[in-house]
Write a protein that holds these residues in place. Structure first.
Motif, PDB file in Angstrom:
ATOM      1  N   LEU A 162       0.812  -1.213   0.000  1.00 40.17           N
ATOM      2  CA  LEU A 162       0.000   0.000   0.000  1.00 40.17           C
ATOM      3  C   LEU A 162       0.848   1.265   0.000  1.00 40.17           C
ATOM      4  N   PRO A 163       0.309   2.343  -0.582  1.00 41.50           N
ATOM      5  CA  PRO A 163       1.037   3.614  -0.578  1.00 41.50           C
ATOM      6  C   PRO A 163       1.119   4.181   0.835  1.00 41.50           C
ATOM      7  N   SER A 164       2.222   4.852   1.113  1.00 39.94           N
ATOM      8  CA  SER A 164       2.402   5.493   2.411  1.00 39.94           C
ATOM      9  C   SER A 164       2.436   7.000   2.225  1.00 39.94           C
ATOM     10  N   GLU A 217      -5.508  10.332   8.474  1.00 40.74           N
ATOM     11  CA  GLU A 217      -6.915  10.011   8.278  1.00 40.74           C
ATOM     12  C   GLU A 217      -7.111   9.152   7.032  1.00 40.74           C
ATOM     13  N   TYR A 218      -8.205   8.390   7.050  1.00 34.37           N
ATOM     14  CA  TYR A 218      -8.520   7.493   5.941  1.00 34.37           C
ATOM     15  C   TYR A 218      -8.787   8.288   4.672  1.00 34.37           C
ATOM     16  N   ASP A 219      -8.250   7.772   3.572  1.00 32.84           N
ATOM     17  CA  ASP A 219      -8.477   8.336   2.249  1.00 32.84           C
ATOM     18  C   ASP A 219      -8.560   7.157   1.292  1.00 32.84           C
ATOM     19  N   VAL A 277      -2.728   4.208   8.074  1.00 29.34           N
ATOM     20  CA  VAL A 277      -4.114   4.621   7.826  1.00 29.34           C
ATOM     21  C   VAL A 277      -5.026   3.497   8.306  1.00 29.34           C
ATOM     22  N   LYS A 278      -5.909   3.794   9.225  1.00 27.27           N
ATOM     23  CA  LYS A 278      -6.784   2.772   9.796  1.00 27.27           C
ATOM     24  C   LYS A 278      -7.828   2.316   8.778  1.00 27.27           C
ATOM     25  N   GLY A 279      -8.094   0.992   8.765  1.00 31.26           N
ATOM     26  CA  GLY A 279      -9.179   0.464   7.951  1.00 31.26           C
ATOM     27  C   GLY A 279      -8.802   0.061   6.540  1.00 31.26           C
TER      28      GLY A 279
END
Length: 373
Positions: free
Chosen positions: A270-272, A285-287, A343-345
């Motif tokens: 995943l991108p950081s 925050e989630y995006d 990022v959560k979720g």
């Protein structure tokens, strides 16, 4: 002619079976790497207490070493001063002993996941240096002595150095200065003179961090204080760090006459938002654009991910004389902390076993690496 054809068919089948048997002669990671280094994983509470039986089956079959993911951190072991809770860590050690594993304790001194009382007096002010020394000694002595001769290695100090080589401005550093690290190692050695002792950190390929951690190792050795290894947390992604950077770090650390432990390996797809980091205080925050693979990985990403694992393990095998163990940070994708960090979720796929507890193709490929001449 018909009989000859049948005979040829039988011979072909026999050769085929023999070849297949040879390729799969080593059916597990731990058997395949037993002559190279320990291959390990972190254990969570459901695994420790046997409620995640499918993960436990994988651990028993695939790994020769285990480390406590959370249950040996100070906030869980000593939530109140002088009041220890060993139920979970006892179960963890018992699991390792029952399955004849190389058991690692994680971690004795860390600025995070630490009980609030550790640094404060009854008025909520910072304790004096002598008080903090006594608390460190009491905690380390109680924990290490309990598992003396059973836990084979300890992450004594965790994540004390920043990427630029400066010391993290933790309360340990603010109250005791650089001396808190030698003190911790000395207390641990006094409690169990036979246990291996390690310094553990993330982003350990950064030049500044290499310089300072190497200096710490040299200082400890010059003072006759035991240190056996540097733990290189391998929280990596598809791009960073480069294999060349990682190899340079291994060579730099081991030039100080210690081993390297690859301590917290996973490869995130995943991108950081900022590159690689493992500081659990860093969150964003989630995006949705930061969570692109909710339905599975495209084939080209799977290939890139597999090649990344293979490149790292080729490096580890190249320098197997310098590496004590390689430890994955978790067993299956569904339990990985990378689903929620930074990022959560999100849905990540960082480990060699999938959400259905099945070995991904990478497991067989990693095994085959050890069979190559």
């Amino acid at each position: 002619m018909k009989k000859i054809a049948i005979l040829l068919g039988v011979l072909t089948l026999a050769v085929s079976c023999k070849t297949s048997s040879t390729v799969s002669s080593k059916g597990s990671l731990k058997d395949s790497y037993k002559n190279n280094f320990y291959i390990g994983t972190a254990m969570s509470l459901p695994q420790i207490h046997g409620t995640d039986a499918k993960s436990d089956d994988i651990i028993k079959k695939q790994f020769s070493s285990i480390v406590a993911e959370n249950c040996m951190k100070s906030m869980f072991l000593q939530p109140q001063e002088g009041q220890f809770f060993f139920d979970d860590s006892d179960k963890f050690v018992e699991f390792g002993e029952k399955n004849k594993m190389f058991i690692i304790g994680h971690t004795l001194i860390w600025h995070s996941q630490l009980p609030k009382w550790f640094f404060t007096d009854k008025d909520g002010k910072d304790v004096l240096a002598e008080v903090l020394k006594e608390r460190m000694k009491n905690h380390i002595s109680a924990v290490v002595t309990r598992y003396k001769g059973r836990v084979k290695g300890w992450d004594v100090v965790n994540e004390a150095i920043m990427e630029d080589g400066s010391y993290r401005k933790s309360k340990f550093y603010e109250i005791l200065g650089e001396e808190f690290i030698p003190l911790a190692f000395q207390y641990a050695h006094d409690a169990d003179p036979e246990a291996e002792l390690y310094y553990n950190d993330y982003n350990e390929w950064h030049t500044g961090k290499i310089k300072t951690v190497s200096k710490i190792v040299q200082t400890l050795k010059s003072r006759g204080i035991r240190i056996d290894g540097v733990g290189m947390q391998a929280h990596v992604d598809l791009k960073s760090p480069s294999i060349e950077e990682y190899e340079k770090a291994i060579l730099e650390y081991t030039s100080n006459d210690v081993k390297v432990n690859i301590t917290e390996l996973e490869v995130s797809v995943l991108p950081s938002p900022w590159g690689t980091s493992a500081n659990i205080a860093d969150r964003v925050e989630y995006d949705a654009k930061m969570n692109p693979y909710t339905k599975g990985l495209p084939e080209y990403v799977k290939t890139e991910w597999e090649n990344r694992y293979l490149d790292f393990f080729k490096l580890f095998l190249k320098h197997q004389d310098k590496i004590r163990r390689v430890t994955l940070w978790g067993v299956t994708d569904n339990q990985s902390w990378k689903n929620d960090f930074p990022v959560k979720g999100r849905t990540d796929y960082p480990l060699p076993f999938d959400r259905n507890y099945q070995a991904k193709p990478i497991v067989k490929k990693l095994i085959q690496l050890t069979e190559e001449k």
